[in-house]
Enzyme design. Structure first.
Site, mmCIF file in Angstrom:
data_model
loop_
_atom_site.group_PDB
_atom_site.id
_atom_site.type_symbol
_atom_site.label_atom_id
_atom_site.label_comp_id
_atom_site.label_asym_id
_atom_site.label_seq_id
_atom_site.Cartn_x
_atom_site.Cartn_y
_atom_site.Cartn_z
ATOM 1 C CE LYS A 83 27.945 -17.223 -15.372
ATOM 2 N NZ LYS A 83 27.362 -15.663 -15.255
HETATM 3 O O1 G3P Z 1 29.314 -12.416 -13.613
HETATM 4 C C1 G3P Z 1 28.368 -12.567 -12.423
HETATM 5 C C2 G3P Z 1 27.630 -11.200 -12.084
HETATM 6 O O2 G3P Z 1 26.767 -11.133 -13.050
HETATM 7 C C3 G3P Z 1 27.159 -11.037 -10.671
HETATM 8 O O3 G3P Z 1 27.419 -9.729 -10.380
HETATM 9 O O4 G3P Z 1 26.749 -7.389 -9.373
HETATM 10 O O5 G3P Z 1 25.075 -9.414 -9.224
HETATM 11 O O6 G3P Z 1 27.197 -9.655 -7.989
HETATM 12 P P1 G3P Z 1 26.703 -9.015 -9.332
#
Ligand code: G3P
Length: 215
Positions: A83
């Protein structure tokens, strides 16, 4: 639509596998930091359980060091996808790595131009973060629609991973739009199977079954 689990937690990953809902896993430094195991052992174990790709994030900031770090991640297991946050240095690294046959998941994508550039650099996946756009009063899912349209316009085979999913509606909209993959936190995965009318229906059937048993 493929379902990836957005977690580094082994119990959650095993549970999703039992449900038959585990096409892959996405991790990031925040998710990994929540677990007690050492980084490499944890990733190795996740890769052993997961039948599909496991995204592992690079934290270096220059193309050369990103490439070096990504190669190390890729050596952990055959199903590692590295990533890389979208940025100029990340694009340079993506070009090198994709030419070497290492799958890249371009992350922290918040605009269609970023997604198109990543695809041109050879990334295998782009991850638009819908929840974080919603958080700042933008329609996160509009970005997914734009990216899908652009990739379709030019026949690009980069897969779109809808990321930063916060609730079942994000998931359903992603499927309606024809996104390739949705990566969901475990709490959202559980919600996807639930409906209050299903719970009421089960309860009613069980009550009536008691009457049948008494006959
Ligand atoms: O896949 C991306 C994710 O882990 C981010 O999620 O909820 O931290 O915006 P969030």
């Amino acid at each position: 639509m493929k379902i990836f689990l957005d977690t580094a937690n082994l119990d959650q990953i095993k549970e999703a596998a039992k449900m038959g809902m585990l096409d892959g896993v996405t991790t990031n430094p925040t998710l990994v930091s929540k677990e007690k195991m050492g980084f490499e052992i944890l990733i190795k174990e996740i890769c052993r359980i997961v039948p599909g790709p496991v995204s592992v994030e690079c934290v270096s900031d220059k193309a050369e060091s990103i490439v070096k770090e990504a190669r190390q991640h890729a050596r952990i297991a055959d199903n590692v996808a590295v990533k890389i946050p979208i940025c100029v240095e990340g694009l340079k690294a993506t070009k090198v790595l994709s030419e070497e046959g290492i799958d890249v998941n371009t992350t922290l994508v918040f605009s269609a131009s970023q997604a198109l550039m990543a695809a041109k650099a050879g990334t295998r996946y782009v991850s638009p973060f819908v929840g974080r756009l919603d958080d700042i009063s933008h329609q996160g899912m509009d970005l997914v629609e734009d990216v899908l349209t652009i990739f379709d316009n030019y026949g690009l085979n980069t897969e779109v991973i809808v990321a930063s999913i916060r609730h079942p509606l994000h998931f359903v909209e992603a499927a309606l739009m024809g996104a390739d993959i949705a990566t969901v936190p475990f709490a959202v995965l559980e919600k996807l199977a639930k409906h209050p009318l299903t719970d009421i229906g089960i309860e009613r059937f069980l009550k009536d079954w008691e009457k049948v048993k008494g006959k």
